[in-house]
Design a protein around this motif. Sequence first.
Motif, PDB file in Angstrom:
ATOM      1  N   HIS A   1      18.127 -71.379  39.157  1.00 43.09           N
ATOM      2  CA  HIS A   1      19.228 -71.728  38.243  1.00 43.09           C
ATOM      3  C   HIS A   1      19.491 -70.535  37.325  1.00 43.09           C
ATOM      4  O   HIS A   1      20.629 -70.147  37.104  1.00 43.09           O
TER       5      HIS A   1
ATOM      6  N   HIS B   1      20.506 -70.790  28.977  1.00 46.95           N
ATOM      7  CA  HIS B   1      21.888 -71.270  28.841  1.00 46.95           C
ATOM      8  C   HIS B   1      22.182 -71.882  27.478  1.00 46.95           C
ATOM      9  O   HIS B   1      21.348 -72.582  26.900  1.00 46.95           O
TER      10      HIS B   1
ATOM     11  N   HIS C   1      15.341 -72.394  29.679  1.00 45.77           N
ATOM     12  CA  HIS C   1      16.105 -71.262  30.202  1.00 45.77           C
ATOM     13  C   HIS C   1      17.170 -70.861  29.197  1.00 45.77           C
ATOM     14  O   HIS C   1      17.313 -71.489  28.159  1.00 45.77           O
TER      15      HIS C   1
ATOM     16  N   ASP D   1      23.809 -74.348  26.396  1.00 47.66           N
ATOM     17  CA  ASP D   1      23.675 -75.789  26.127  1.00 47.66           C
ATOM     18  C   ASP D   1      22.209 -76.198  25.942  1.00 47.66           C
ATOM     19  O   ASP D   1      21.915 -77.339  25.604  1.00 47.66           O
ATOM     20  N   HIS D   2      21.288 -75.250  26.148  1.00 48.20           N
ATOM     21  CA  HIS D   2      19.860 -75.496  25.901  1.00 48.20           C
ATOM     22  C   HIS D   2      19.330 -74.717  24.698  1.00 48.20           C
ATOM     23  O   HIS D   2      18.316 -75.097  24.117  1.00 48.20           O
TER      24      HIS D   2
ATOM     25  N   ASP E   1      17.010 -77.242  34.159  1.00 45.00           N
ATOM     26  CA  ASP E   1      18.122 -77.518  35.078  1.00 45.00           C
ATOM     27  C   ASP E   1      17.771 -77.175  36.521  1.00 45.00           C
ATOM     28  O   ASP E   1      18.651 -76.887  37.325  1.00 45.00           O
TER      29      ASP E   1
END
Length: 238
Positions: free
Chosen positions: A154, A80, A78, A82-83, A173
């Motif tokens: 999410h 975000h 996805h 942090d990914h 997530d």
Amino acid sequence: MQTGYLTEETLNIEPALLQLLMEVRLIVDPAYDANMYLVMSGTSVLIDTGTGLQSEECVKLLSEFIDPKDIDRIILTHRHIDHVGGAKALSEACDATLYASEDEAPSLRSGDQATTAARMFGKNLDKLDVESIGYGNAIEIGAEELRVIHTPGHTKGSISLYEEGTKSLLCGDTVFAYGGVGRWDFPTGNLQELVESVKGLTEIPIENLYPGHGPAVKGNAHKHIQASYRSLKVYRLV
Ligand SMILES: [Zn+2]
């Protein structure tokens, strides 16, 4: 901020699983950075890329298992930060193509700082050259395949990847070990969609779970997912 790698011992890799699915986790800050997984079965695919704060170290860690140039695809679960924050550096280091779902790819191509939560975390997301993968598609890895399951909630275009032979799920997530569920209050998140996605996952035989944060589960992972679904009952939606 604490920095360190998990040791092989704490990675808790089961030998039978190791033949098909090898796991690499890079921890920068356990409360913040995401897990990354290296899936190997003839060819190799990397799932997610962390925030990018430690991409050089990550390449070194990958090198302990494989020549990074042998990773030809990087799948982003996805949008975000942090990914996906490490996606540019890692795709260059591995000479790999980036993939995300058709609902996530546009935000990554345009470098959308809002819905990727980059701005919220004080980061800057580079525009990414990302290919789209369709929901329901199969990603071939050697003789095996990862099926792309759309698990919105999410984020709108969150995906989970399922390997049938080992009954393994890489879920980003959407759910976590011990009954955890992803947050639905970030942009494009939706609680009702999350409920439906988690319900869908309870209907799949899943033994091993590789979430985007926290520990992986080896064996009986369906019990963890059922606990995730039950936890959503608090919101009176199931
Ligand atoms: Zn996320």
